[in-house]
Scaffold this motif. Structure first.
Motif, short mmCIF file in Angstrom:
data_model
loop_
_atom_site.label_atom_id
_atom_site.label_comp_id
_atom_site.label_asym_id
_atom_site.label_seq_id
_atom_site.Cartn_x
_atom_site.Cartn_y
_atom_site.Cartn_z
N ALA A 65 0.99 -1.14 -0.29
CA ALA A 65 0.10 -0.05 -0.03
C ALA A 65 0.83 1.33 -0.08
CB ALA A 65 -1.22 -0.07 1.30
N PHE A 66 1.92 1.32 0.97
CA PHE A 66 2.72 2.42 0.95
C PHE A 66 3.62 2.58 -0.58
CE2 PHE A 66 3.26 1.71 5.78
CZ PHE A 66 2.24 2.33 6.04
N ALA A 67 3.92 1.65 -1.18
CA ALA A 67 4.43 1.71 -2.41
C ALA A 67 3.49 2.27 -3.56
CB ALA A 67 5.00 0.26 -2.95
N ASP A 70 3.13 6.13 -2.89
CA ASP A 70 4.26 6.99 -3.19
C ASP A 70 4.51 7.18 -4.59
OD1 ASP A 70 5.78 4.64 -3.68
OD2 ASP A 70 6.98 4.97 -1.77
N GLY A 71 3.77 6.24 -5.56
CA GLY A 71 3.80 6.12 -6.99
C GLY A 71 4.93 5.38 -7.56
N SER A 72 5.50 4.38 -7.06
CA SER A 72 6.75 3.56 -7.35
C SER A 72 6.32 2.44 -7.98
CB SER A 72 7.45 3.22 -6.23
OG SER A 72 6.88 2.51 -5.34
N PHE A 73 4.85 2.17 -8.13
CA PHE A 73 3.99 0.92 -8.72
C PHE A 73 3.67 1.32 -10.16
CE2 PHE A 73 4.88 -1.74 -5.47
CZ PHE A 73 3.89 -2.77 -5.24
N SER A 74 3.99 0.31 -11.05
CA SER A 74 3.31 0.56 -12.45
C SER A 74 1.69 0.30 -12.23
CB SER A 74 4.08 -0.37 -13.38
OG SER A 74 3.88 -1.84 -12.95
N ALA A 75 0.96 0.45 -13.46
CA ALA A 75 -0.32 0.39 -13.55
C ALA A 75 -0.66 -1.36 -13.02
CB ALA A 75 -0.59 0.64 -15.04
N LEU A 80 -2.36 -5.56 -9.48
CA LEU A 80 -2.16 -6.73 -8.37
C LEU A 80 -2.36 -6.53 -7.12
CD1 LEU A 80 1.07 -8.04 -10.10
CD2 LEU A 80 -1.17 -9.14 -10.34
N PHE A 81 -1.95 -5.35 -6.57
CA PHE A 81 -2.08 -4.91 -5.34
C PHE A 81 -3.65 -4.78 -4.95
CE2 PHE A 81 -3.60 -1.34 -2.62
CZ PHE A 81 -3.16 -1.96 -1.22
N ILE A 82 -4.42 -4.16 -5.95
CA ILE A 82 -5.88 -4.10 -5.66
C ILE A 82 -6.57 -5.54 -5.48
CG2 ILE A 82 -7.98 -3.36 -6.73
CD1 ILE A 82 -6.65 -1.27 -7.91
N VAL A 83 -5.83 -6.47 -6.20
CA VAL A 83 -6.39 -7.94 -6.08
C VAL A 83 -6.10 -8.73 -4.95
CG1 VAL A 83 -6.51 -10.06 -7.24
CG2 VAL A 83 -6.90 -7.98 -8.67
N PHE A 84 -4.74 -8.59 -4.86
CA PHE A 84 -4.17 -9.32 -3.68
C PHE A 84 -3.85 -8.61 -2.28
CE2 PHE A 84 -2.73 -11.33 -7.66
CZ PHE A 84 -3.34 -12.64 -7.38
N GLY A 85 -3.99 -7.39 -2.54
CA GLY A 85 -3.64 -6.67 -1.18
C GLY A 85 -4.61 -6.86 -0.04
N PRO A 86 -5.90 -6.75 -0.28
CA PRO A 86 -6.94 -7.06 0.66
C PRO A 86 -6.83 -8.59 0.95
CG PRO A 86 -7.85 -5.88 -1.03
CD PRO A 86 -6.59 -6.10 -1.58
#
Length: 228
Positions: A65-67, A70-75, A80-86
Motif C-alpha cells: 500500500a505504501f509503495a 508513493d507512486g513507485s508502482f506501475s499500472a 495486482l495490489f488491488i486484487v491481492f492486497g486485501p
C-alpha cells in the motif's frame, strides 16, 4: 446403529470411530460427565505458526500500500495490489486472530468443554446449553476430520463465539441468533467421541442429528438425518 442412554451408570453409547481396515465397529460406552481440556501441544504449535504467518501477511500488504501511494508502482502492479492486497491483509488478520486464540486456549487450566446428562458447558464461549434446547445437531467436517457440531437451537442465544477458533473458523463469520457452533478441535479428547456424544444426547432428548455432509457446503446444510 441405535443409541441408548445407560442411566444407572451415567453413560451414553455411541458408534466407535471407523478405521481404514474396519468400517463397521462396535459401539463404545462413554462415561458422563465427559470433560475435555485444550490440547496444549496442538494449540501452542499452531498458535506459534500462525503468529509467524499473520504479521508477515499484514506487513506485506501495508508495504504494498505504501509503495502504491508513493507512486513507485506501475499500472500492472497497481492491479495486482488491488486484487491481492486485501486478501493478504485479511489473511494476516485471520492468522493473527488464530494465533491469539490458540495461545489463550493453551493457557486455560480448567476444562474447555464439559458434557453431562443434562447438557454441555463451553467455558470458551461462557455458555451452558441443555439438550432439550437443541433442534438439530449437524457435524462439521474439514479435510482432517470432524471439526465441530453446528447446533440449531429452539430459541435464540446471545453467546459470543470467537470466529478465529479452530472448529469455528471458516464455517460461519456472521452469527445467527438461533445457531451455535461447538468446536471439538484441538482438545485432549478425540473429536469423534466429543461430537458423537453431543449427537447421541441431542437425539436422546428429541433433537435431529445429521452426520452425512458434503465438503462443498462445509457441513452447514443438513443432507441426511440419521439414527446413531
Amino acid at each position: 446403529m441405535t443409541q441408548r442412554m445407560v442411566d444407572s451408570t451415567g453413560a451414553v453409547e455411541i458408534p466407535d470411530e471407523p478405521t481404514m481396515f474396519h468400517s463397521i465397529v462396535p459401539p463404545v460406552l462413554i462415561p458422563l460427565p465427559l470433560r475435555a481440556r485444550p490440547h496444549k501441544g496442538k494449540n501452542i504449535f499452531f498458535g506459534l505458526l500462525s503468529s509467524l504467518i499473520g504479521p508477515i501477511l499484514v506487513v506485506g500488504a501495508l508495504l504494498l500500500a505504501f509503495a502504491v501511494f508513493d507512486g513507485s508502482f506501475s499500472a500492472r502492479d497497481m492491479i495486482l495490489f488491488i486484487v491481492f492486497g486485501p486478501i493478504s491483509f485479511l489473511g494476516g488478520i485471520g492468522f493473527t486472530g488464530v494465533a491469539l486464540t490458540c495461545i489463550i486456549d493453551a493457557m486455560r487450566k480448567n476444562p474447555a468443554l464439559v458434557i453431562d446428562a443434562e447438557g454441555f458447558r463451553d467455558t470458551r464461549s461462557g455458555i451452558r446449553i441443555k439438550w432439550s434446547a437443541i433442534r438439530r445437531a449437524t457435524l462439521l467436517f474439514t479435510r482432517s476430520g470432524i471439526a465441530g457440531v453446528d447446533l440449531h437451537l429452539r430459541g435464540s442465544t446471545e453467546a459470543w463465539q470467537n470466529p478465529f477458533r479452530i472448529g469455528v473458523l471458516g464455517f460461519r463469520w456472521r452469527p445467527k441468533p438461533d445457531h451455535l457452533i461447538l468446536s471439538v478441535a484441538f482438545l485432549d479428547a478425540r473429536p469423534h467421541i466429543l461430537a458423537y456424544t453431543v449427537l447421541a444426547l441431542t437425539q436422546r432428548h428429541g433433537g435431529e442429528v445429521v452426520t452425512k455432509t458434503s465438503f462443498v457446503d462445509l457441513g452447514l446444510t443438513p443432507i441426511t438425518p440419521t439414527k446413531l
